[in-house]
Design a protein around this motif. Sequence first.
Motif, mmCIF file in Angstrom:
data_model
loop_
_atom_site.group_PDB
_atom_site.id
_atom_site.type_symbol
_atom_site.label_atom_id
_atom_site.label_comp_id
_atom_site.label_asym_id
_atom_site.label_seq_id
_atom_site.Cartn_x
_atom_site.Cartn_y
_atom_site.Cartn_z
ATOM 1 N N LYS A 154 0.096 4.880 -5.327
ATOM 2 C CA LYS A 154 -0.946 4.020 -4.756
ATOM 3 C C LYS A 154 -1.899 4.835 -3.884
ATOM 4 C CE LYS A 154 1.235 -0.388 -5.274
ATOM 5 N NZ LYS A 154 1.748 -1.600 -4.651
ATOM 6 N N ASP B 255 0.805 -1.225 0.000
ATOM 7 C CA ASP B 255 0.000 0.000 0.000
ATOM 8 C C ASP B 255 0.837 1.275 0.000
ATOM 9 O OD1 ASP B 255 -2.520 -1.345 0.158
ATOM 10 O OD2 ASP B 255 -2.079 -1.790 2.253
ATOM 11 N N ARG C 129 -17.021 -0.335 0.126
ATOM 12 C CA ARG C 129 -16.284 0.840 0.604
ATOM 13 C C ARG C 129 -15.910 0.763 2.081
ATOM 14 N NH1 ARG C 129 -15.372 6.348 -0.730
ATOM 15 N NH2 ARG C 129 -15.368 7.656 1.114
ATOM 16 N N ARG D 201 -9.284 -2.714 -5.557
ATOM 17 C CA ARG D 201 -9.902 -1.897 -4.507
ATOM 18 C C ARG D 201 -11.320 -1.506 -4.900
ATOM 19 N NH1 ARG D 201 -8.108 0.862 -0.039
ATOM 20 N NH2 ARG D 201 -9.224 2.769 0.501
ATOM 21 N N SER D 202 -11.558 -1.255 -6.186
ATOM 22 C CA SER D 202 -12.894 -0.833 -6.631
ATOM 23 C C SER D 202 -13.921 -1.958 -6.511
ATOM 24 C CB SER D 202 -12.837 -0.324 -8.069
ATOM 25 O OG SER D 202 -12.635 -1.390 -8.968
ATOM 26 N N ASP E 263 -11.829 5.845 -4.288
ATOM 27 C CA ASP E 263 -12.744 6.134 -3.182
ATOM 28 C C ASP E 263 -13.684 7.298 -3.453
ATOM 29 O OD1 ASP E 263 -11.637 4.037 -1.790
ATOM 30 O OD2 ASP E 263 -10.236 5.282 -0.677
ATOM 31 N N TYR F 83 -4.030 -2.619 -8.705
ATOM 32 C CA TYR F 83 -4.291 -2.329 -7.291
ATOM 33 C C TYR F 83 -5.591 -1.544 -7.137
ATOM 34 C CZ TYR F 83 -3.428 -0.029 -2.753
ATOM 35 O OH TYR F 83 -3.538 0.455 -1.474
ATOM 36 N N ARG G 22 -12.795 -1.542 2.886
ATOM 37 C CA ARG G 22 -11.510 -1.312 2.232
ATOM 38 C C ARG G 22 -10.425 -0.980 3.264
ATOM 39 N NH1 ARG G 22 -13.886 2.672 -2.415
ATOM 40 N NH2 ARG G 22 -15.002 1.064 -3.559
ATOM 41 N N ARG H 159 -5.837 5.019 -4.560
ATOM 42 C CA ARG H 159 -6.854 4.766 -3.524
ATOM 43 C C ARG H 159 -7.867 5.897 -3.484
ATOM 44 N NH1 ARG H 159 -2.392 3.139 -0.382
ATOM 45 N NH2 ARG H 159 -2.392 5.092 0.776
ATOM 46 N N GLN I 26 -14.150 -3.902 -3.891
ATOM 47 C CA GLN I 26 -14.458 -4.104 -2.474
ATOM 48 C C GLN I 26 -15.536 -3.127 -2.018
ATOM 49 O OE1 GLN I 26 -10.702 -3.406 -0.627
ATOM 50 N NE2 GLN I 26 -9.780 -5.279 -1.419
#
Length: 196
Positions: free
Chosen positions: A91, A86, A180, A175-176, A99, A171, A183, A95, A178
Amino acid sequence: MFGRNKEATETVADQSAKSTEKADPRAGKGAPTPSRKEQEAARKRPLVPNDRSAARVADREARREAQLKTRAALDTGDERFLPFRDKGPQKRFARDFVDVRTNLGEFVMFIALAIVVLTLFFPDASLVSVTFIIFWLMVVAVVIDSIFMGRRLKKRLIAKFGTVDQGVVWYATMRSLQFRRLRLPKPQVKRGQKLD
């Protein structure tokens, strides 16, 4: 020996001794030089500590403290204690980019759960086939959304950083997918917030 001039060596040694005397007015050891044996003994540490239970407790405490720092970093986004996967400014930007959007991938798990519940309570073949068609249409929509998000993210990364680090787009895509609230690291921006 080997072409050294003894007088030049002595001159260099005298100059270095004088420079240390000038640097430290209190020059003088005050104690005899320890022998090689004493120096090696002072540097030695046992491979296995004498008190193993105390060493085990200390190791467990150090590991626990590191885990607490990592956990706090996952909540606050502190770069110093984040896991390696991370870390990095790209990164962090990825993120934040994920988000601030509403991603279709967040809802796949809910739709899958709804399909399972529907097939359990309503085992009608036509209803089951319709729900599976809806599910697969949703999966295709998520794939298309992820591809477009990845392209936009790549353009933004090139504009901001000049290059794209390997694995950053993947990455962000993972994340997209998951939900919100689940995360990690936790989102540090609000939905719809403007990124700089």
